[in-house]
Write a protein that holds these residues in place. Structure first.
Motif, PDB file in Angstrom:
ATOM      1  N   GLU A 210       0.825  -1.218   0.000  1.00  0.00           N
ATOM      2  CA  GLU A 210       0.000   0.000   0.000  1.00  0.00           C
ATOM      3  C   GLU A 210       0.850   1.255   0.000  1.00  0.00           C
ATOM      4  O   GLU A 210       0.554   2.229  -0.724  1.00  0.00           O
ATOM      5  N   ILE A 213       2.326   1.725  -3.517  1.00  0.00           N
ATOM      6  CA  ILE A 213       1.330   2.223  -4.481  1.00  0.00           C
ATOM      7  C   ILE A 213       1.075   3.713  -4.273  1.00  0.00           C
ATOM      8  O   ILE A 213       1.018   4.497  -5.235  1.00  0.00           O
ATOM      9  N   ARG A 217       1.726   6.822  -6.816  1.00  0.00           N
ATOM     10  CA  ARG A 217       0.638   7.737  -7.154  1.00  0.00           C
ATOM     11  C   ARG A 217       1.010   9.177  -6.815  1.00  0.00           C
ATOM     12  O   ARG A 217       0.652  10.104  -7.559  1.00  0.00           O
TER      13      ARG A 217
END
Length: 371
Positions: A210, A213, A217
Motif C-alpha cells: 500500500e 502504491i 501515485r
C-alpha cells in the motif's frame, strides 16, 4: 564791365580738375582695389580663395566714405589728415576680418538624410481585433508601455480554465500526500507489532504494498501538477500576447490601426491601414546620417574623418561629426557609395529622414567650424 569779367572768371570750371564727388568716388575706387589686392595676397599665402568663403567684401570693407569738400585745387592740411585717418582705419580692419573668416578647405561635399537606426513597427505577436489604443502619433513612450490591447476573450477563458485545472491537481496531490503519510505511519506500527510476534507477515506485506502504491501515485500526481502549472503559464503568456508594448523608449511617428481593426504579426512597416500593424516607433536619441558619395571620390574618405553636418532649417546649427562606416558596396544605378556619419553631439532639431549636407574635411579638428 570789369566786374562782369571778374564774376565770369570766378564761375569758370577748370576742366583739368574733377569735381568734388568725382574725386571722392575715384578715391573710394582706388581704396577698394587696394583692399582687394591685400586680401588676395593674404588668402593666396594660406592656400585659400576668399571667393569660397561666406565673407561679404562690400558689407565689410566698402563702407560709405566721408566726402571731403573741395575748397580749391590743393587740399588743406585738415583734409589730408582726415583722408589719412579713413585709409588707416579701414585697411587694417579689413585684412583682419578676411583672415578670421576664411573657412578650412573641405575635401568634398555630399547630400543625404538623417537616419534613425532603431526604428521598428509595433505589431502584436498574434493576430486579432484591436480593442483599445493607448497612444497617438507624435507621443513619446517609454520601454514597456502598453500601446494597444487586442480582444482577449477566448484567451482569458483558456487562462481561467488552466488555473482551475492547476488547483484541482494541487488538491489531488495534497490528498495523495496525506494518504501516503498515513500509510507510512501504519507500516511503521505494523513492523513493530511484527517484531513482537503480534502481527502476521502477510499483513505487514500488505502495508508495504500500500505504501509503495501511494508513493507511486504521489510521484505521478506531482508530475500532473507540474504539467498543469506549465499549461497555466502558457495561457498567461498567450494572454500577454494580446497586449502590444513598446520595445524601447522613443516617439510614435506613424499610426496604422484604430479600435476595431484587425492586425496580424506579419504586418509590413512600409504599409498602412487595417491589417498593417499598429505604429512605427523611432528612437530619436540615437540618430546618424547617411550620404551618397561618388565612387570616384570614395577613396578620399576614411573612417574617423572629420565632417560638418548641415541640416535643412534656419535654426539648425552645423554639427561636427565623424565618418562611422564606409559601406563596401556600390549602387550600380547611381554609381555611389553610402557613407554613415556619426554626430559628435545629439541635437533634437535633427529629425529622422531630414535632408542634410555633409562636408568632409582632411583635418580632424573642426570644432570651431561647427558654430
Amino acid at each position: 564791365m570789369k566786374h562782369d569779367i571778374e564774376t565770369l572768371a570766378k564761375l569758370k570750371i577748370e576742366r583739368h580738375e574733377p569735381p568734388t564727388e568725382v574725386k571722392a568716388k575715384k578715391q573710394a575706387s582706388i581704396l577698394r582695389d587696394l583692399i582687394v589686392f591685400l586680401i588676395g595676397t593674404v588668402s593666396g599665402a594660406a592656400g585659400l580663395s576668399y571667393m569660397e568663403s561666406d565673407f561679404d567684401l562690400e558689407s565689410a570693407f566698402l563702407q560709405p566714405l566721408a566726402v571731403v569738400p573741395d575748397t580749391g585745387s590743393q587740399p588743406t592740411k585738415n583734409q589730408e589728415a582726415n583722408a589719412k585717418d579713413v585709409s588707416e582705419e579701414l585697411a587694417p580692419s579689413a585684412v583682419t576680418k578676411a583672415a578670421a573668416f576664411v573657412p578650412t578647405s573641405a575635401a568634398l561635399e555630399a547630400t543625404g538624410y538623417v537616419r534613425a537606426p532603431r526604428r521598428i513597427q509595433a505589431v502584436p505577436q498574434i493576430g486579432g481585433k484591436v480593442e483599445a489604443v493607448f497612444f497617438d502619433i507624435g507621443e513619446h513612450v517609454e520601454k514597456g508601455d502598453i500601446l494597444a490591447s487586442l480582444d482577449d476573450e477566448y484567451a482569458q477563458i483558456a487562462h481561467d480554465q488552466a488555473k482551475l485545472t492547476l488547483k484541482r491537481e494541487q488538491a489531488v496531490l495534497s490528498e495523495t500526500k496525506l494518504s501516503l503519510e498515513l500509510a507510512e505511519a501504519q507500516l511503521e506500527r505494523n513492523r513493530l507489532l511484527s517484531n513482537k510476534g503480534l502481527l502476521t507477515s502477510r499483513t505487514l506485506q500488505e502495508s508495504e504494498v500500500e505504501v509503495a502504491i501511494l508513493n507511486t501515485r504521489f510521484l505521478a500526481q506531482q508530475q500532473a501538477t507540474k504539467l498543469a502549472d506549465a499549461n497555466l503559464r502558457l495561457k498567461a503568456l498567450d494572454l500577454k500576447k494580446h497586449l502590444v508594448r513598446a520595445a524601447f523608449s522613443g516617439v510614435i511617428v506613424e499610426r496604422f490601426a484604430s479600435p476595431g481593426d484587425y492586425v496580424s504579426p506579419t504586418s509590413s512597416a512600409t504599409q498602412s491601414g487595417s491589417n498593417q500593424g499598429l505604429a512605427t516607433l523611432v528612437d530619436t536619441s540615437s540618430i546618424d546620417a547617411v550620404v551618397d558619395v561618388s565612387e570616384k571620390l570614395v577613396s578620399q574618405i576614411q573612417p574617423g574623418q572629420s565632417v560638418l553636418v548641415s541640416g535643412n532649417g534656419a535654426d539648425i546649427p552645423d554639427m561636427p561629426g565623424r565618418v562611422s562606416k564606409v559601406i563596401p558596396m556600390v549602387d550600380r544605378g547611381r554609381a555611389t557609395v553610402k557613407i554613415l556619419i556619426k554626430l559628435d553631439e545629439y541635437d533634437a532639431r535633427f529629425l529622422a529622414d531630414m535632408g542634410v549636407r555633409v562636408r568632409f574635411f582632411s583635418s580632424t579638428n573642426i570644432s570651431n567650424q561647427g558654430h
